[in-house]
Design a protein around this motif. Structure first.
Motif, mmCIF file in Angstrom:
data_model
loop_
_atom_site.group_PDB
_atom_site.id
_atom_site.type_symbol
_atom_site.label_atom_id
_atom_site.label_comp_id
_atom_site.label_asym_id
_atom_site.label_seq_id
_atom_site.Cartn_x
_atom_site.Cartn_y
_atom_site.Cartn_z
ATOM 1 N N ASP A 166 5.217 2.505 1.192
ATOM 2 C CA ASP A 166 4.632 3.455 0.651
ATOM 3 C C ASP A 166 4.019 3.209 -0.801
ATOM 4 N N ASP A 167 4.833 2.591 -1.785
ATOM 5 C CA ASP A 167 4.473 2.534 -2.793
ATOM 6 C C ASP A 167 3.258 1.408 -2.888
ATOM 7 N N ARG A 168 3.437 0.428 -1.942
ATOM 8 C CA ARG A 168 2.207 -0.536 -1.918
ATOM 9 C C ARG A 168 1.076 -0.224 -1.241
ATOM 10 N N LEU A 194 20.277 2.805 4.065
ATOM 11 C CA LEU A 194 19.644 2.519 2.727
ATOM 12 C C LEU A 194 18.809 1.430 2.811
ATOM 13 N N ARG A 195 18.933 0.197 3.661
ATOM 14 C CA ARG A 195 17.956 -0.913 3.645
ATOM 15 C C ARG A 195 16.669 -0.198 4.163
ATOM 16 N N LYS A 196 16.607 0.461 5.297
ATOM 17 C CA LYS A 196 15.240 1.027 5.921
ATOM 18 C C LYS A 196 14.761 2.099 4.907
ATOM 19 N N ARG A 197 15.613 2.586 4.301
ATOM 20 C CA ARG A 197 14.774 3.817 3.323
ATOM 21 C C ARG A 197 14.158 3.201 2.016
ATOM 22 N N VAL A 198 14.746 1.975 1.614
ATOM 23 C CA VAL A 198 14.065 1.223 0.691
ATOM 24 C C VAL A 198 12.866 0.640 0.972
ATOM 25 N N GLN A 199 13.069 -0.075 2.179
ATOM 26 C CA GLN A 199 11.876 -0.618 2.763
ATOM 27 C C GLN A 199 10.636 0.525 2.857
ATOM 28 N N ARG A 200 10.994 1.653 3.378
ATOM 29 C CA ARG A 200 9.704 2.733 3.597
ATOM 30 C C ARG A 200 9.414 2.945 2.453
ATOM 31 N N THR A 201 10.298 3.214 1.256
ATOM 32 C CA THR A 201 9.687 3.566 -0.109
ATOM 33 C C THR A 201 8.970 2.452 -0.647
ATOM 34 N N TYR A 227 -11.648 13.116 0.070
ATOM 35 C CA TYR A 227 -11.079 11.849 0.491
ATOM 36 C C TYR A 227 -9.449 11.600 0.993
ATOM 37 N N MET A 228 -9.157 10.858 1.943
ATOM 38 C CA MET A 228 -8.052 10.705 2.256
ATOM 39 C C MET A 228 -7.571 9.174 2.107
ATOM 40 N N ILE A 229 -6.410 8.833 1.539
ATOM 41 C CA ILE A 229 -6.111 7.403 1.420
ATOM 42 C C ILE A 229 -4.942 7.305 2.351
ATOM 43 N N HIS A 230 -5.323 6.327 3.456
ATOM 44 C CA HIS A 230 -4.391 6.192 4.616
ATOM 45 C C HIS A 230 -4.278 7.497 5.421
ATOM 46 N N ASP A 231 -3.227 8.047 5.175
ATOM 47 C CA ASP A 231 -2.959 9.297 5.807
ATOM 48 C C ASP A 231 -2.536 10.558 4.965
ATOM 49 N N ARG A 232 -2.755 10.234 3.684
ATOM 50 C CA ARG A 232 -2.483 11.249 2.582
ATOM 51 C C ARG A 232 -3.919 11.677 1.954
ATOM 52 N N PHE A 257 0.000 3.123 -1.439
ATOM 53 C CA PHE A 257 -0.563 4.090 -2.170
ATOM 54 C C PHE A 257 -0.662 3.910 -3.665
ATOM 55 N N ALA A 258 -0.318 2.578 -4.184
ATOM 56 C CA ALA A 258 -0.200 2.254 -5.460
ATOM 57 C C ALA A 258 -1.740 2.637 -6.108
ATOM 58 N N ILE A 259 -2.827 2.435 -5.341
ATOM 59 C CA ILE A 259 -4.212 2.518 -5.982
ATOM 60 C C ILE A 259 -4.645 3.985 -6.137
ATOM 61 N N SER A 260 -3.764 4.949 -5.740
ATOM 62 C CA SER A 260 -4.237 6.152 -5.640
ATOM 63 C C SER A 260 -5.055 6.781 -6.958
ATOM 64 N N THR A 261 -4.437 6.884 -8.057
ATOM 65 C CA THR A 261 -5.054 7.104 -9.349
ATOM 66 C C THR A 261 -6.058 6.406 -9.705
ATOM 67 N N PHE A 262 -6.254 5.201 -9.224
ATOM 68 C CA PHE A 262 -7.499 4.385 -9.848
ATOM 69 C C PHE A 262 -8.560 4.989 -8.745
ATOM 70 N N ALA A 263 -8.238 4.907 -7.470
ATOM 71 C CA ALA A 263 -9.307 5.371 -6.463
ATOM 72 C C ALA A 263 -9.574 6.801 -6.841
ATOM 73 N N VAL A 264 -9.119 7.716 -7.337
ATOM 74 C CA VAL A 264 -9.467 9.202 -7.645
ATOM 75 C C VAL A 264 -10.600 8.918 -8.703
ATOM 76 N N ARG A 265 -10.161 7.951 -9.766
ATOM 77 C CA ARG A 265 -11.082 7.788 -10.947
ATOM 78 C C ARG A 265 -12.417 7.157 -10.257
ATOM 79 N N MET A 266 -12.556 6.083 -9.434
ATOM 80 C CA MET A 266 -13.578 5.660 -8.669
ATOM 81 C C MET A 266 -14.238 6.415 -7.969
#
Length: 170
Positions: free
Chosen positions: A55-57, A45-52, A153-158, A59-68
């Protein structure tokens, strides 16, 4: 209460009821086994929360990046329309400012993990490209990207936005 929690509680209650009939070594082994399972589940559980959270950190700018990217597209279109024709000194200054703005925006996006997909001449990949049309091109193998209508465009690997492309057809 989750079903898994109730199953665990039920099994613990049954185990507790049967503890009196077991030897102390069996009881100890059973308790150690349950403890190890609980620790393993806790660690997973700790590892899963850490991965999440990671990922949140990332890919947090994804929506903003699409607008830019819309801004970057418009700056690029502006520069393509201007071309290298004769311009007045005032127009030259304006064009230089637009080029500088595009360069700064591209640099900021790249520092945030956003990078352009180089699609021209590559084999069509539906995971990265959106086919808009097919064109006959005898110089290029069938199924390859003959023209890029809008950069992807890609953001990291997505994938952030697919490349809108024309596909060669033999």
């Amino acid at each position: 209460m989750h079903m898994r929690d109730s199953i665990t509680e039920d099994s613990i209650a049954r185990d507790a009821a049967g503890l009196d009939s077991q030897s102390p070594q069996a009881e100890q082994a059973q308790m150690i086994d349950r403890l190890q399972r609980a620790l393993a589940e806790s660690e997973n559980l700790r590892k899963r929360v850490q991965r999440t959270a990671e990922d949140d950190r990332r890919f947090a700018i994804s929506t903003f990046a699409v607008r830019m990217l819309m801004v970057a597209d418009n700056l690029r279109r502006t520069l393509e329309q201007v071309g290298e024709g004769s311009t007045t000194p005032a127009q030259s200054v304006l064009i230089a400012g637009v080029r500088a703005t595009e360069r700064i925006l591209t640099d900021a996006l790249e520092k945030s993990g956003v990078h352009r997909i180089d699609a021209l001449g590559t084999r069509f990949d539906p995971n990265l490209h959106e086919a808009i049309m097919e064109i006959h091109d005898s110089d290029m193998a069938s199924g390859h990207v003959a023209a890029v209508l809008e950069d992807g465009y890609m953001i990291h690997d997505r994938l952030l936005r697919p490349s809108r492309v024309s596909i060669s057809k033999a």
